[in-house]
Write a protein that holds these residues in place. Structure first.
Motif, PDB file in Angstrom:
ATOM      1  N   ALA A  55       8.781 -76.152 -17.607  1.00  0.00           N
ATOM      2  CA  ALA A  55      10.114 -75.006 -16.560  1.00  0.00           C
ATOM      3  C   ALA A  55      11.154 -74.815 -17.613  1.00  0.00           C
ATOM      4  CB  ALA A  55      10.352 -75.718 -15.618  1.00  0.00           C
ATOM      5  N   ALA A  56      12.054 -75.740 -18.137  1.00  0.00           N
ATOM      6  CA  ALA A  56      12.858 -76.251 -18.752  1.00  0.00           C
ATOM      7  C   ALA A  56      13.733 -75.363 -19.601  1.00  0.00           C
ATOM      8  CB  ALA A  56      13.887 -77.697 -18.860  1.00  0.00           C
ATOM      9  N   ARG A  57      12.589 -74.941 -20.656  1.00  0.00           N
ATOM     10  CA  ARG A  57      12.891 -74.700 -22.105  1.00  0.00           C
ATOM     11  C   ARG A  57      12.175 -73.600 -21.771  1.00  0.00           C
ATOM     12  NH1 ARG A  57       8.450 -78.733 -23.122  1.00  0.00           N
ATOM     13  NH2 ARG A  57       9.131 -79.866 -24.856  1.00  0.00           N
ATOM     14  N   ALA A  58      11.997 -72.648 -20.472  1.00  0.00           N
ATOM     15  CA  ALA A  58      11.388 -71.198 -20.759  1.00  0.00           C
ATOM     16  C   ALA A  58      12.578 -70.429 -20.113  1.00  0.00           C
ATOM     17  CB  ALA A  58      10.077 -71.217 -19.605  1.00  0.00           C
ATOM     18  N   LEU A  59      13.380 -71.458 -19.586  1.00  0.00           N
ATOM     19  CA  LEU A  59      14.917 -71.375 -19.090  1.00  0.00           C
ATOM     20  C   LEU A  59      15.657 -69.976 -19.611  1.00  0.00           C
ATOM     21  CD1 LEU A  59      16.310 -73.970 -16.487  1.00  0.00           C
ATOM     22  CD2 LEU A  59      15.580 -71.842 -15.464  1.00  0.00           C
ATOM     23  N   GLU A  60      15.991 -68.354 -18.696  1.00  0.00           N
ATOM     24  CA  GLU A  60      16.797 -67.475 -19.353  1.00  0.00           C
ATOM     25  C   GLU A  60      17.890 -67.873 -18.955  1.00  0.00           C
ATOM     26  OE1 GLU A  60      14.068 -64.549 -20.088  1.00  0.00           O
ATOM     27  OE2 GLU A  60      13.085 -65.678 -21.964  1.00  0.00           O
ATOM     28  N   VAL A  61      17.999 -67.810 -17.436  1.00  0.00           N
ATOM     29  CA  VAL A  61      18.867 -67.546 -16.556  1.00  0.00           C
ATOM     30  C   VAL A  61      20.237 -68.456 -17.162  1.00  0.00           C
ATOM     31  CG1 VAL A  61      17.201 -66.547 -14.744  1.00  0.00           C
ATOM     32  CG2 VAL A  61      18.319 -69.339 -15.062  1.00  0.00           C
ATOM     33  N   PRO A  62      21.233 -68.458 -16.756  1.00  0.00           N
ATOM     34  CA  PRO A  62      22.941 -68.748 -16.281  1.00  0.00           C
ATOM     35  C   PRO A  62      22.018 -69.814 -16.126  1.00  0.00           C
ATOM     36  CG  PRO A  62      23.446 -67.052 -16.225  1.00  0.00           C
ATOM     37  CD  PRO A  62      22.425 -66.961 -15.876  1.00  0.00           C
ATOM     38  N   THR A  63      22.961 -70.962 -17.079  1.00  0.00           N
ATOM     39  CA  THR A  63      22.020 -72.570 -16.139  1.00  0.00           C
ATOM     40  C   THR A  63      23.760 -73.571 -16.131  1.00  0.00           C
ATOM     41  OG1 THR A  63      20.110 -72.500 -16.246  1.00  0.00           O
ATOM     42  CG2 THR A  63      20.708 -74.776 -16.283  1.00  0.00           C
TER      43      THR A  63
ATOM     44  N   LEU B 154      13.664 -63.825   2.481  1.00  0.00           N
ATOM     45  CA  LEU B 154      16.022 -64.140   2.344  1.00  0.00           C
ATOM     46  C   LEU B 154      16.223 -62.296   1.193  1.00  0.00           C
ATOM     47  CD1 LEU B 154      17.161 -66.810   1.090  1.00  0.00           C
ATOM     48  CD2 LEU B 154      17.785 -65.959   3.581  1.00  0.00           C
ATOM     49  N   GLY B 155      14.762 -61.536   0.759  1.00  0.00           N
ATOM     50  CA  GLY B 155      14.951 -60.354   0.583  1.00  0.00           C
ATOM     51  C   GLY B 155      15.748 -60.207  -0.596  1.00  0.00           C
ATOM     52  N   SER B 156      15.553 -60.863  -1.498  1.00  0.00           N
ATOM     53  CA  SER B 156      17.585 -60.694  -2.589  1.00  0.00           C
ATOM     54  C   SER B 156      16.711 -61.784  -3.696  1.00  0.00           C
ATOM     55  CB  SER B 156      18.685 -60.362  -2.152  1.00  0.00           C
ATOM     56  OG  SER B 156      19.788 -60.643  -3.806  1.00  0.00           O
ATOM     57  N   PRO B 157      17.473 -61.354  -4.905  1.00  0.00           N
ATOM     58  CA  PRO B 157      17.141 -62.606  -5.704  1.00  0.00           C
ATOM     59  C   PRO B 157      18.635 -63.557  -5.306  1.00  0.00           C
ATOM     60  CG  PRO B 157      17.145 -60.656  -7.192  1.00  0.00           C
ATOM     61  CD  PRO B 157      16.768 -60.453  -5.534  1.00  0.00           C
ATOM     62  N   ALA B 158      18.712 -64.950  -5.839  1.00  0.00           N
ATOM     63  CA  ALA B 158      18.925 -65.746  -5.141  1.00  0.00           C
ATOM     64  C   ALA B 158      19.590 -66.815  -6.683  1.00  0.00           C
ATOM     65  CB  ALA B 158      19.101 -66.710  -4.313  1.00  0.00           C
ATOM     66  N   SER B 159      21.137 -66.867  -6.713  1.00  0.00           N
ATOM     67  CA  SER B 159      21.332 -68.886  -7.364  1.00  0.00           C
ATOM     68  C   SER B 159      20.930 -69.898  -6.606  1.00  0.00           C
ATOM     69  CB  SER B 159      23.261 -68.714  -7.317  1.00  0.00           C
ATOM     70  OG  SER B 159      23.289 -67.379  -8.317  1.00  0.00           O
TER      71      SER B 159
ATOM     72  N   SER C 263      11.887 -71.579 -10.620  1.00  0.00           N
ATOM     73  CA  SER C 263      12.992 -70.468 -11.914  1.00  0.00           C
ATOM     74  C   SER C 263      11.680 -70.466 -12.614  1.00  0.00           C
ATOM     75  CB  SER C 263      14.188 -71.129 -12.425  1.00  0.00           C
ATOM     76  OG  SER C 263      15.125 -71.347 -11.677  1.00  0.00           O
ATOM     77  N   HIS C 264      10.797 -71.371 -12.637  1.00  0.00           N
ATOM     78  CA  HIS C 264       9.557 -71.409 -13.813  1.00  0.00           C
ATOM     79  C   HIS C 264       8.672 -69.853 -13.712  1.00  0.00           C
ATOM     80  CE1 HIS C 264       6.492 -73.005 -17.151  1.00  0.00           C
ATOM     81  NE2 HIS C 264       7.179 -71.773 -17.618  1.00  0.00           N
ATOM     82  N   HIS C 265       8.133 -70.129 -12.538  1.00  0.00           N
ATOM     83  CA  HIS C 265       6.784 -69.933 -11.652  1.00  0.00           C
ATOM     84  C   HIS C 265       7.406 -67.975 -11.140  1.00  0.00           C
ATOM     85  CE1 HIS C 265       4.070 -73.219 -11.447  1.00  0.00           C
ATOM     86  NE2 HIS C 265       5.005 -73.266 -11.356  1.00  0.00           N
ATOM     87  N   ARG C 266       8.612 -68.219 -10.766  1.00  0.00           N
ATOM     88  CA  ARG C 266       9.244 -66.813 -10.195  1.00  0.00           C
ATOM     89  C   ARG C 266      10.806 -66.093 -11.000  1.00  0.00           C
ATOM     90  NH1 ARG C 266       6.409 -64.071  -5.807  1.00  0.00           N
ATOM     91  NH2 ARG C 266       8.266 -62.388  -6.318  1.00  0.00           N
ATOM     92  N   PRO C 267      10.653 -65.767 -12.306  1.00  0.00           N
ATOM     93  CA  PRO C 267      11.912 -66.463 -12.969  1.00  0.00           C
ATOM     94  C   PRO C 267      13.067 -65.008 -11.848  1.00  0.00           C
ATOM     95  CG  PRO C 267      10.665 -65.589 -14.143  1.00  0.00           C
ATOM     96  CD  PRO C 267       9.739 -66.312 -13.157  1.00  0.00           C
TER      97      PRO C 267
ATOM     98  N   ILE D  61       6.209 -78.024  -2.117  1.00  0.00           N
ATOM     99  CA  ILE D  61       8.076 -77.929  -2.014  1.00  0.00           C
ATOM    100  C   ILE D  61       7.943 -75.958  -2.703  1.00  0.00           C
ATOM    101  CG2 ILE D  61       9.942 -78.301  -1.867  1.00  0.00           C
ATOM    102  CD1 ILE D  61       9.388 -81.678  -2.066  1.00  0.00           C
ATOM    103  N   ARG D  62       7.957 -76.281  -4.070  1.00  0.00           N
ATOM    104  CA  ARG D  62       8.348 -75.367  -4.939  1.00  0.00           C
ATOM    105  C   ARG D  62       8.194 -73.749  -3.994  1.00  0.00           C
ATOM    106  NH1 ARG D  62       4.257 -74.780  -9.545  1.00  0.00           N
ATOM    107  NH2 ARG D  62       2.874 -73.947  -7.103  1.00  0.00           N
ATOM    108  N   ASP D  63       6.794 -74.099  -3.136  1.00  0.00           N
ATOM    109  CA  ASP D  63       6.232 -72.983  -2.513  1.00  0.00           C
ATOM    110  C   ASP D  63       6.895 -72.675  -1.715  1.00  0.00           C
ATOM    111  OD1 ASP D  63       4.531 -72.561  -4.830  1.00  0.00           O
ATOM    112  OD2 ASP D  63       3.259 -72.901  -4.399  1.00  0.00           O
ATOM    113  N   ASP D  64       7.297 -73.239  -1.040  1.00  0.00           N
ATOM    114  CA  ASP D  64       7.935 -73.406  -0.289  1.00  0.00           C
ATOM    115  C   ASP D  64       9.385 -72.233  -0.078  1.00  0.00           C
ATOM    116  OD1 ASP D  64       6.453 -74.725   2.222  1.00  0.00           O
ATOM    117  OD2 ASP D  64       6.924 -76.430   1.472  1.00  0.00           O
ATOM    118  N   ILE D  65       9.951 -72.588  -0.419  1.00  0.00           N
ATOM    119  CA  ILE D  65      11.364 -72.393  -1.531  1.00  0.00           C
ATOM    120  C   ILE D  65      11.097 -70.721  -1.814  1.00  0.00           C
ATOM    121  CG2 ILE D  65      14.194 -72.800  -2.773  1.00  0.00           C
ATOM    122  CD1 ILE D  65      12.915 -75.132  -0.366  1.00  0.00           C
ATOM    123  N   ILE D  66       9.986 -70.616  -2.382  1.00  0.00           N
ATOM    124  CA  ILE D  66       9.562 -68.640  -3.141  1.00  0.00           C
ATOM    125  C   ILE D  66       9.578 -68.165  -1.576  1.00  0.00           C
ATOM    126  CG2 ILE D  66       7.833 -67.876  -4.043  1.00  0.00           C
ATOM    127  CD1 ILE D  66       7.473 -69.829  -5.952  1.00  0.00           C
TER     128      ILE D  66
END
Length: 286
Positions: A221-229, A98-103, A118-122, A87-92
């Motif tokens: 994945a949570a530990r690696a988060l750098e984006v606003p959450t 979509l051609g643009s980073p997303a929230s 967020s972890h695999h494709r920040p 499912i992660r790979d579907d969304i990637i």
């Protein structure tokens, strides 16, 4: 919150997931606005977000809501694989198209998927909103969800019977007078009975990773988060406890937590006003 006049009607299309699985998406607003991708929980559909999508579009976003594989109008997995990894790979794949980073705004299973994306494709993620889900959830609440999804394998005689089942499952929520909205979550088969519109192979399919390994991956994945959450916790939830929130904050110290007083696990539908205010403020006003 009452559904507002939409700047444009929702546009529907299919995008490509992995392995040839087509992912159904709706979108609102101008395509040059900041992209917000909504991902629903298990057993739900992209229509769970229609009010939030219209509201975010009215505020200037390009809002997109996807049916996860095996749900709604997306294809069912040909090999019964419904692991978080696929499912992660579907969304990637969807984000790349979509051609643009997303929230990312994800509820329950959609939230865990968002965390892994967020972890695999920040590079594809600007901000992250988790809706009543953390890596360490309450087992009893999770089992109640899967129990409901596995109930009624023979379907329902009519939509009223389905509505009664939902009312018993969600006793905190007022039963709607009209059952028309359920037509987006159930399909009537040739025998006349109504069945949930998700693939039963989610519980019997080929991919069943070890739960401890999945939790460890989510915590990494949570530990690696750098984006606003932002974490939105339903105060009435039996899935996310205060202890689960504290554990998440220990992994993601920069995360903001908002507690929705009148919401349970189905937070976006339970308290749509508070949900939309919190999400709009976090994504567009900060």
């Amino acid at each position: 919150m009452q559904e507002q006049s939409q700047p444009t009607l929702a546009r529907s299309q299919h995008l490509e997931g992995v392995g040839g699985v087509r992912i159904a998406v709706d979108s609102w607003g101008q395509e040059d606005g900041p992209v917000v991708l909504f991902l629903h929980g298990g057993g739900q559909t992209r229509h769970s977000w229609k009010n939030a999508g219209a509201d975010l579009a009215a505020a200037g976003a390009h809002a997109v809501s996807a049916d996860l594989r095996g749900h709604g109008d997306s294809d069912w997995s040909p090999d019964g694989d419904y692991s978080l990894a696929v499912i992660r790979d579907d969304i990637i794949s969807v984000l790349e198209q979509l051609g643009s980073p997303a929230s990312l705004v994800g509820a329950s299973m959609g939230g865990l998927t968002s965390l892994l994306v967020s972890h695999h494709r920040p590079d594809l993620v600007d901000r992250l909103v988790l809706v009543d889900v953390v890596p360490r959830i309450e087992r009893s609440g999770a089992e109640r969800i899967t129990g409901f999804m596995r109930s009624a394998p023979q379907g329902f005689a009519d939509l009223d019977e389905a509505a009664d089942a939902i009312a018993a499952y969600l006793p905190h929520r007022r039963r709607p007078r009209s059952t028309d909205g359920l037509r987006k979550n159930l399909r009537q088969r040739q025998d006349g009975r109504w069945h949930w519109h998700w693939d039963p192979a989610m519980f019997t399919g080929s991919a069943h990773p070890d739960p401890s390994e999945v939790q460890a991956e989510l915590e990494d994945a949570a530990r690696a988060l750098e984006v606003p959450t932002l974490l939105l916790q339903g105060a009435l939830s039996d899935v996310v406890s205060d202890e689960g929130v504290e554990h998440f904050q220990s992994l993601v110290p920069h995360a903001r937590v908002v507690r929705l007083r009148d919401a349970a696990h189905t937070a976006a539908a339970d308290d749509n006003d508070a949900f939309t205010r919190a999400v709009t403020s976090f994504l567009l006003n900060t």
